[in-house]
Design an enzyme around this catalytic site. Structure first.
Site, PDB file in Angstrom:
ATOM      1  N   ARG A  91      31.611  49.851  40.822  1.00 37.59           N
ATOM      2  CA  ARG A  91      32.875  49.423  40.218  1.00 37.59           C
ATOM      3  C   ARG A  91      33.908  50.541  40.286  1.00 37.59           C
ATOM      4  O   ARG A  91      35.088  50.291  40.581  1.00 37.59           O
ATOM      5  CB  ARG A  91      32.656  48.995  38.769  1.00 37.59           C
ATOM      6  CG  ARG A  91      33.953  48.652  38.046  1.00 37.59           C
ATOM      7  CD  ARG A  91      33.711  48.169  36.625  1.00 37.59           C
ATOM      8  NE  ARG A  91      34.984  47.875  35.965  1.00 37.59           N
ATOM      9  CZ  ARG A  91      35.093  47.308  34.772  1.00 37.59           C
ATOM     10  NH1 ARG A  91      33.998  46.968  34.100  1.00 37.59           N
ATOM     11  NH2 ARG A  91      36.277  47.075  34.240  1.00 37.59           N
ATOM     12  N   ASN A 145      30.814  38.594  37.967  1.00 37.47           N
ATOM     13  CA  ASN A 145      32.179  38.559  38.488  1.00 37.47           C
ATOM     14  C   ASN A 145      32.236  38.890  39.986  1.00 37.47           C
ATOM     15  O   ASN A 145      31.326  39.551  40.495  1.00 37.47           O
ATOM     16  CB  ASN A 145      33.045  39.555  37.708  1.00 37.47           C
ATOM     17  CG  ASN A 145      33.602  38.952  36.444  1.00 37.47           C
ATOM     18  OD1 ASN A 145      33.981  37.796  36.411  1.00 37.47           O
ATOM     19  ND2 ASN A 145      33.649  39.740  35.387  1.00 37.47           N
ATOM     20  N   CYS A 167      33.353  32.453  32.194  1.00 45.49           N
ATOM     21  CA  CYS A 167      34.219  33.588  31.887  1.00 45.49           C
ATOM     22  C   CYS A 167      34.592  33.482  30.423  1.00 45.49           C
ATOM     23  O   CYS A 167      34.869  32.383  29.923  1.00 45.49           O
ATOM     24  CB  CYS A 167      35.461  33.568  32.765  1.00 45.49           C
ATOM     25  SG  CYS A 167      36.631  34.907  32.398  1.00 45.49           S
ATOM     26  N   HIS A 203      40.461  34.078  36.198  1.00 45.51           N
ATOM     27  CA  HIS A 203      41.382  35.214  36.090  1.00 45.51           C
ATOM     28  C   HIS A 203      42.740  34.916  36.741  1.00 45.51           C
ATOM     29  O   HIS A 203      43.503  35.829  37.038  1.00 45.51           O
ATOM     30  CB  HIS A 203      40.770  36.500  36.649  1.00 45.51           C
ATOM     31  CG  HIS A 203      39.655  37.024  35.798  1.00 45.51           C
ATOM     32  ND1 HIS A 203      38.988  38.195  36.080  1.00 45.51           N
ATOM     33  CD2 HIS A 203      39.093  36.550  34.658  1.00 45.51           C
ATOM     34  CE1 HIS A 203      38.055  38.413  35.161  1.00 45.51           C
ATOM     35  NE2 HIS A 203      38.106  37.423  34.285  1.00 45.51           N
ATOM     36  N   TYR A 252      44.937  38.462  33.040  1.00 39.73           N
ATOM     37  CA  TYR A 252      44.850  39.050  34.380  1.00 39.73           C
ATOM     38  C   TYR A 252      46.072  38.761  35.230  1.00 39.73           C
ATOM     39  O   TYR A 252      46.265  39.389  36.270  1.00 39.73           O
ATOM     40  CB  TYR A 252      43.570  38.569  35.081  1.00 39.73           C
ATOM     41  CG  TYR A 252      42.327  39.232  34.538  1.00 39.73           C
ATOM     42  CD1 TYR A 252      41.794  40.359  35.141  1.00 39.73           C
ATOM     43  CD2 TYR A 252      41.700  38.732  33.399  1.00 39.73           C
ATOM     44  CE1 TYR A 252      40.666  40.974  34.627  1.00 39.73           C
ATOM     45  CE2 TYR A 252      40.575  39.336  32.875  1.00 39.73           C
ATOM     46  CZ  TYR A 252      40.055  40.461  33.491  1.00 39.73           C
ATOM     47  OH  TYR A 252      38.947  41.074  32.970  1.00 39.73           O
TER      48      TYR A 252
END
Length: 431
Positions: A91, A145, A167, A203, A252
């Site tokens: 990440r 994700n 989510c 998102h 987002y």
């Protein structure tokens, strides 16, 4: 006998999941919750803590541990996926990949989300194939994700395995609006009496309605929200935006609507969010290892994921017990929005019962929203093809079409960097 497998059971989120299953155990006939992880130390620490929570709370189901994915899947009624290929260091690489080129560096949005999807989709499809062999009647409940994008891959390349992408953003928005409503009106409305109307992609969703006890209260909710924005010194959104849309954008959408500010914040790294999470997780694992701890520590909320367990257990409970409950999830929309392709995976309210997850009929988004949604959906479809086939042309086109992608002169450079940085996880591009 009902068995539920959790792939990525060593996640620091898992104790919250145990709490969720404890809350529904009176009506959900769960016998075994099997936590699977390939990191033995994490599985031991998190697993032992989960077993202590279950024992302390009088669980009527057992919590078991394994490092074998096939053992976890075999005979399961539900397979819940919450893993991260490459862990938090990957990440961090996703975030700094964006930063290197003046792009948004985020784990689900833009170039970082693409890298994560490329690593994740092949693993999820492997899990789906194992489910077809070892648990052909099971449902795959995905929290990994980018949830909507990888669920798109599942519906196209593992159609025989029912799957749903989850989510926590919609349920968190619903609870935030409900709490605000109760505080302003003095009412005590429960979550079961509220339906949030939303539509979009994971998102990339707009919230556009709130029904409370069967009555449409959206105009009042929106008015309260705009009033709060006007009073704030640092409003989340410009009041004019909310009034123009008549909707609330998912958080987002800041990356699209407020790109310069998000890039300015990114320029202040370190620490990036991944670097913050590394410290939070180290602290959480230290707390979980305390043999006297039998309740979820408050520090878990710093990790994010509010209402994570609530959503996961409500979806499974609604399906297993055929309650007909409405939840916002990511599934193939199947003509619920007649104006859009029926095979698109979208995030929208669905009624859940024993026969499946059924999208509710929905009106399309206004042009101002669809103008953003359409290219992001094309990016998703192209990224799925790239991930499945190791297709560099599709990958190039995905970067070309994404609203947050690089200038055309930089696409090849960014693409090469992404592939080389993730080479260990992307053999399909190097065979």
């Amino acid at each position: 006998m009902m068995k539920i497998a959790v792939i990525g059971g060593g996640s620091t989120y898992t104790p919250e999941l145990i709490k969720g299953f404890l809350e529904v155990q009176d009506s959900l006939a769960l016998d075994e919750l099997m936590l699977m992880d390939i990191q033995p130390q994490r599985l031991e620490i998190v697993g032992d803590f989960c077993q202590r929570i279950a024992e302390h709370q009088g669980a009527r189901f057992k919590v078991t541990l394994t490092d074998s994915r096939k053992e976890a899947i075999r005979g399961s009624a539900y397979v819940l996926t919450q893993f991260r290929v490459g862990y938090i260091p990957a990440r961090r690489e996703d975030e700094y990949l964006g930063k290197r080129y003046g792009l948004i560096g985020q784990e689900t949005t833009g170039i970082g989300g693409m890298a994560k999807a490329l690593r994740t989709i092949p693993v999820l499809l492997d899990i789906a194939r194992e489910m077809q062999e070892l648990a052909p009647e099971a449902m795959l409940v995905n929290f990994t994700n980018p949830s909507g994008l990888v669920t798109e891959a599942l519906t196209r390349y593992a159609p025989d395995i029912p799957s749903v992408g989850l989510c926590n953003s919609p349920i968190t928005t619903k609870m935030t609006l409900l709490n605000r409503w109760n505080a302003l009106t003095g009412e005590q409305v429960s979550p079961e009496e509220v339906i949030l109307d939303s539509l979009g992609l994971n998102h990339l969703t707009w919230y556009r309605g709130l029904t409370i006890r069967g009555q449409d209260r959206w105009d009042e909710v929106l008015r309260f929200y705009v009033e709060e924005l006007r009073k704030s010194d640092h409003p989340e959104w410009p009041p004019q935006l909310i009034e123009a849309l008549g909707m609330l954008p998912n958080y987002y959408l800041q990356y699209y609507y407020n790109t310069h500010a998000m890039l300015a914040a990114q320029d202040k790294w370190p620490p990036s969010r991944a670097e913050q999470v590394l410290k939070i997780e180290a602290q959480l694992l230290e707390e979980y290892a305390n043999s006297n701890l039998v309740t979820v520590p408050e520090g878990l909320m710093q990790r994010g994921g509010a209402y994570y367990s609530t959503l996961a257990t409500r979806v499974i409970h609604a399906h297993a017990c055929s309650t007909g409950m409405i939840e916002t999830v990511n599934v193939r929309q199947n003509g619920a929005v007649k104006e859009y392709p029926a095979d698109w995976v979208m995030e929208l309210p669905c009624r859940i019962d024993a026969t499946g997850i059924h999208p509710l009929p929905a009106r399309p988004l206004p042009e101002a929203c669809y103008g953003l949604l359409a290219p992001v959906k094309m990016y998703e479809l192209l990224t799925v093809e790239a991930a499945v086939h190791g297709d560099r042309k599709a990958l190039y086109e995905a970067l070309l079409v994404h609203p947050l992608g690089p200038d055309v002169s930089m696409i090849q450079t960014v693409m090469d960097d992404l592939l080389l940085t993730n080479r260990a996880y992307l053999p399909q591009f190097f065979s």
